[in-house]
Design an enzyme around this catalytic site. Sequence first.
Site, short mmCIF file in Angstrom:
data_model
loop_
_atom_site.label_atom_id
_atom_site.label_comp_id
_atom_site.label_asym_id
_atom_site.label_seq_id
_atom_site.Cartn_x
_atom_site.Cartn_y
_atom_site.Cartn_z
N ARG A 222 0.81 -1.22 0.00
CA ARG A 222 0.00 0.00 0.00
C ARG A 222 0.84 1.28 0.00
O ARG A 222 0.50 2.24 -0.66
CB ARG A 222 -0.93 0.02 1.22
N HIS B 251 -13.77 -11.50 -3.67
CA HIS B 251 -14.16 -10.13 -3.96
C HIS B 251 -15.34 -10.11 -4.93
O HIS B 251 -16.10 -9.15 -4.97
CB HIS B 251 -13.00 -9.33 -4.57
N ASP C 26 -12.76 -10.19 7.04
CA ASP C 26 -12.22 -9.58 5.83
C ASP C 26 -13.17 -8.43 5.47
O ASP C 26 -14.20 -8.22 6.14
CB ASP C 26 -12.13 -10.61 4.71
#
Length: 698
Positions: free
Chosen positions: A235, A338, A422
Amino acid sequence: MGVWPKRIIVGLLALLMVFSQGMLPMKTAAEDSEARDLILLENVPEVSSKFDGNTITLNALHLYDDGHFMKTDQNLKWKSSNKKVAKVDDDGNVTLTGKRGRTFISVSDGLHSDRMALDYKVDKSSKKASKARLVKQKGQQYNIIQNAIDGMTIEEKVGQMLMPDYRNWDGKNVTEMLPEIEAQIKEYHLGGVILFRENVVTTEQTTKLVSDYQRASEKYGMLMTIDQEGGIVTRLQSGTDMPGNMALGATRSESLAHDVGHAIGEELESLGLNMNFAPDMDVNNNPDNPVIGVRSFGEDPKLVADLGIAYTKGLQETGVAATAKHFPGHGDTAVDSHLGLPEVPHDKERLMEVELYPFQKAMEAGIDAIMTAHVTFPKIDDTKVISQKDGTEISLPATLSHKVLTELMRDEMGYEGVITTDAMNMKAIQDHFGSVDAAIRAVKAGTDIVLMPVGLSEVAHGLLDAVDEGEISEERIEASVERILTLKVKRGIIKSEQPANVNDQIDRALQVVGSEEHKAVEKEAANKSITLVKNDRVLPLDPASDEHVVVVGRSFVDSLGDAVTSHHDNTSVISVNSTYKLTDEQRETLNAADKIIIGTYTYSVGTRSPDHPQMKMVESIMTEADAPVIAVGIRNPYDIMAYPNVEGYIAQYGFRTASFEATASTIYGSNQPSGKLPITIPGENDDVLYHFGHGLTY
């Protein structure tokens, strides 16, 4: 009401002007209340302290009537009762003199005081070397976690369990604190926030943003989290780009995994980030996995456990909390959670031997937190629910399963740390359950943190309504808050009455983030990870030759080309378009080459298929060109499945700069390849193309 005197009005206006100009920071209600006691943090039962050589730093806490606690370091007086044994300075830094004995280190703010014993005696276990230890005092005042919970409102308790993201606000990336975000932190009493790449641009900006988040919290330090795994999940936009887990798996080095975790931890800690959603401890035994892949250390459970624990120790040594993910295991799936709801069909015995093994070892090694998977495990929980998406019957995902989180993880595997979901905005959850129902189910299942709830207000009020209606007991909420506060206290995530000077923090972060020491770890990990999978007498190339080398590809081809060119000037780089169809001019360049290096980039079964345009391009170059072809699997090591007849093949496991440089160094012989495949590369008809552990060298 009478008229106020002019002098009072003028004074109030002046004071208001000072506040409005930021010259005198306004205190929160928590900071403005008067402390009722002072204690040493090291006397708290949940805190463990270690000497760094012959020194240790003690910390003072103020306790308040409502149970909350804050660090304090102003107007304190420190004292050692026996300076022959140890001395203490004005900042609580204790130094042993080398003389054996006992002393009491005390601290006072003028109204309240506390102390603890320090013994420096012969270590009974060795009966030779002397050993220092702190002896905790006992008393109700040290039970700061339970005292805090007793003083919290139910809104504050639920707030500790919520961890939203603020990637964007009104369509713009959030890189600085906004009044609207600060208001939400206070309104919902948020216990933490997760940051993403959009939020963390530079070292200076990130440090300031994180500091502002902590200042916005009224009473308790916030968990400032990020997914800084390394490799493809990195990130921070500044600092080191450590190779990812599969690259570390290829090195087979626990010491290197520890050093990578430690370097990542040091950089996060310097920025004020105190929790990392890493390492990934999934066992990637499915080549078709679209979401884990190179995020895993490999396909062998013991390798994953050993390297994952080493990485965790390195990370946690810096004071940054580590998180093993994605429990009970996302490695043997072919669906991205996802986008959909994956299933792991294996029975309990197989899961304990493979998927659950690294998590069990991580628990035993003291990992701070575990993240759940939005994956169904029907052999553990066969509960069926009706999907809100289409009304069909589906299995309950692990994130929402009491049998998985409480009965398996807590009761059977004995885990006592923090559980986080998550991201709750992923389609595996959002499509089938909706925001509020999913959050309620997750809490009832046993999660402590609801990560990235969709609709913060709706989820917060939904959980509060569930408590009011008796669907969730307040005791269940308190159990999670106790675990969250315990983690915060253990890791020193405690709000301070005197926040550190942000400019001092920035200066320190600039020294740590991207330091030469960390760059050296990055380079070593990349060099040792490079795996020479195939070499039909084509490698290494000679950097001193006048051969014309052509580098061709699409994704990251410039990075590969730059790395190769740094070793060999007579290099051309061909960047193909999205159709992967070569122009006549590009074909002429390739036909005139002495050596061809092709970089392939895949992330799914489809992109790895021989029928994919990228792989058809590789095959056509291998067929038409006279020059030997060396292929580089930029991300996934499985790329050679599509072109097994290539003369040379290198797996580099990621697209960060250090990995490209390591690959080029290997191609030109300045880096001796030593990586071993951490996975098996399958061939056709259930054959094996290359076995786990395979790796060539020069």
